[in-house]
Design an enzyme around this catalytic site. Structure first.
Site, short mmCIF file in Angstrom:
data_model
loop_
_atom_site.label_atom_id
_atom_site.label_comp_id
_atom_site.label_asym_id
_atom_site.label_seq_id
_atom_site.Cartn_x
_atom_site.Cartn_y
_atom_site.Cartn_z
N LYS A 137 34.94 35.12 36.44
CA LYS A 137 34.47 34.14 37.42
C LYS A 137 34.68 32.69 36.91
O LYS A 137 35.21 31.85 37.64
CB LYS A 137 32.97 34.37 37.74
N THR A 138 34.29 32.45 35.65
CA THR A 138 34.47 31.11 35.08
C THR A 138 35.96 30.78 34.97
O THR A 138 36.38 29.66 35.28
CB THR A 138 33.83 31.04 33.67
N THR A 167 25.93 36.90 39.07
CA THR A 167 25.99 38.32 38.79
C THR A 167 25.22 39.09 39.87
O THR A 167 25.28 40.30 39.93
CB THR A 167 25.34 38.62 37.42
N ASP A 184 27.48 28.05 37.29
CA ASP A 184 27.35 29.44 36.88
C ASP A 184 25.90 29.89 37.16
O ASP A 184 25.01 29.03 37.21
CB ASP A 184 27.66 29.53 35.37
N ARG A 244 36.31 40.50 29.11
CA ARG A 244 35.66 39.87 27.94
C ARG A 244 35.45 40.90 26.83
O ARG A 244 35.68 40.61 25.67
CB ARG A 244 34.33 39.23 28.33
P1 ADP Z 1 32.66 35.49 33.76
O1 ADP Z 1 32.61 34.04 34.10
O2 ADP Z 1 32.83 36.38 34.96
O3 ADP Z 1 31.53 35.96 32.87
P2 ADP Z 1 35.00 34.71 32.19
O4 ADP Z 1 35.84 34.00 33.18
O5 ADP Z 1 34.27 33.88 31.19
O6 ADP Z 1 34.01 35.75 32.90
O7 ADP Z 1 35.97 35.76 31.44
C1 ADP Z 1 35.77 36.18 30.13
C2 ADP Z 1 37.09 36.22 29.37
O8 ADP Z 1 37.84 37.33 29.85
C3 ADP Z 1 37.98 34.99 29.62
O9 ADP Z 1 37.87 34.05 28.60
C4 ADP Z 1 39.38 35.54 29.62
O10 ADP Z 1 39.89 35.51 28.30
C5 ADP Z 1 39.22 36.98 30.01
N1 ADP Z 1 39.59 37.27 31.42
C6 ADP Z 1 38.74 37.44 32.45
N2 ADP Z 1 39.42 37.78 33.57
C7 ADP Z 1 40.72 37.83 33.23
C8 ADP Z 1 41.90 38.14 33.97
N3 ADP Z 1 41.87 38.53 35.24
N4 ADP Z 1 43.09 38.06 33.32
C9 ADP Z 1 43.13 37.72 32.02
N5 ADP Z 1 42.03 37.44 31.26
C10 ADP Z 1 40.84 37.49 31.85
#
Ligand code: ADP
Length: 332
Positions: free
Chosen positions: A68-69, A162, A113, A221
């Site tokens: 998401k981030t 979430t 977030d 992640r």
């Molecule tokens: P969330 O915000 O949903 O908790 P993040 O965007 O921080 O998740 O993602 C966590 C890590 O996972 C990122 O730093 C990235 O390295 C990896 N990641 C997440 N989604 C992808 C994707 N679709 N393709 C490649 N790497 C991804």
């Protein structure tokens, strides 16, 4: 144990934050998986650029670590605009929030977030800001009170949650674009692991990529984290900068992650339902108390994957083990 728990809980720590900056996909083309989301977003971004307008407010929901981030940063990159990053619990005073909003330039992205954790007062400021790019606030009290209207520059709000179920309807309705992120397939996770290994300058065999993907609980992640732990293991135990399947198997065994990707905490939760509650159903509160974890942690972090992978069932009377979980525990 701390290390294992941190791995399991899938929460971002300092190491993740630093490394995830280098592993984070920069462009929509680098974002692996989620095909419907990526193609829908591509159309929306191109259309907004053609109209020379900011992208509509966008909401992403789904378990932690699914991207998401990353997507918020990607949108800012694709739109060639700045991004301001904050989170629901971090904005505790309306004054701070007004400061953030009035600093936004035209077309900027504001990423919030955990948007379901915004306070009520802040959320009410957000409604007119999202709808008309305006805020009204009252200064002074009693007879001297006056309302000041402030025009904001058109911006894009990107919310991540979430738990979209906890969002109030007026807030949810103000997002023009809404996507739920799904757990990733093993193939997608393998491809993420292989790209990350390249960025981390470590060689990895394709069967080792798959071995890690199988254990990553559908979550990029976690995939990246398991990759880093395997790299450490390879460097320390074989003195090589090369990860093969044997290294993966040994490293995962040391972290007590089983071939289905279940870890200590998953197994503890399933075992408690089996032994203390005869396989269920058991209510979330009772489960949290026995497990000594927050109900939020169970609902947001542990349970979604167990439900998706078919180890757990949610019924109107609570959580229940599936035959697959019972036989998995039997094997253990
Ligand atoms: P969330 O915000 O949903 O908790 P993040 O965007 O921080 O998740 O993602 C966590 C890590 O996972 C990122 O730093 C990235 O390295 C990896 N990641 C997440 N989604 C992808 C994707 N679709 N393709 C490649 N790497 C991804």
């Amino acid at each position: 144990m701390e290390e294992i728990k941190r791995l399991i809980l899938n929460q971002e720590n300092e190491e993740d934050r630093v490394i995830s900056l280098s592993l984070r996909p920069e462009r929509l083309d680098d974002f692996v998986g989620q095909p419907d989301l990526v193609s829908g977003l591509r159309v929306a971004i191109t259309a907004a650029q053609k109209r020379n307008e900011p992208l509509e407010h966008t909401l992403f929901s789904g378990p932690p670590g699914l991207g998401k981030t990353s997507l918020a940063h990607i949108i800012a990159n694709e739109m060639n605009r700045r991004i301001t990053v904050t989170s629901g619990p971090a904005i505790d005073r309306a004054g701070d929030f007004i400061g953030i909003l009035t600093n936004l330039e035209e077309g900027d992205v504001l990423f919030i977030d955990e948007i379901h954790r915004l306070s009520k007062t802040v959320e009410e400021f957000l409604y007119p800001a999202m709808e008309n790019f305006k805020i009204d606030f009252i200064v002074d009290k009693g007879p001297y009170a006056k309302t000041i209207n402030f025009n904001l520059k058109p911006f894009t709000l990107i919310g991540a949650t979430t738990r979209s179920g906890l969002l109030t309807t007026p807030l949810r309705d103000r997002f023009g674009i809404f996507y739920h992120l799904e757990f990733y397939s093993q193939q997608d996770l393998s491809s993420i692991i292989s790209t990350s290994a390249g960025k981390l300058n470590v060689a990895i065999d394709s069967d080792a990529c798959l071995g890690l993907a199988l254990r990553a609980r559908g979550t990029p992640r976690i995939a990246n984290r398991l990759l880093r732990r395997s790299r450490d293991y390879a460097q320390v135990n074989s003195n090589k900068n090369h990860i093969d399947l044997k290294i993966v198997n040994e490293a995962m065994k040391a972290l007590r992650i089983d071939p289905q990707g279940l870890d200590e905490l998953d197994r503890r939760l399933l075992t408690i339902i089996k032994t203390n509650y005869s396989g269920g159903p058991v209510g979330i509160e009772a489960l949290a108390a026995t497990l000594n974890e927050e109900t939020d942690t169970i609902e947001d972090v542990i349970e979604p994957y167990l439900l998706k992978a078919g180890f757990l069932r949610r019924t109107s009377r609570g959580r229940e083990l599936t035959p697959m979980a019972i036989s998995h525990l039997g094997i253990k």
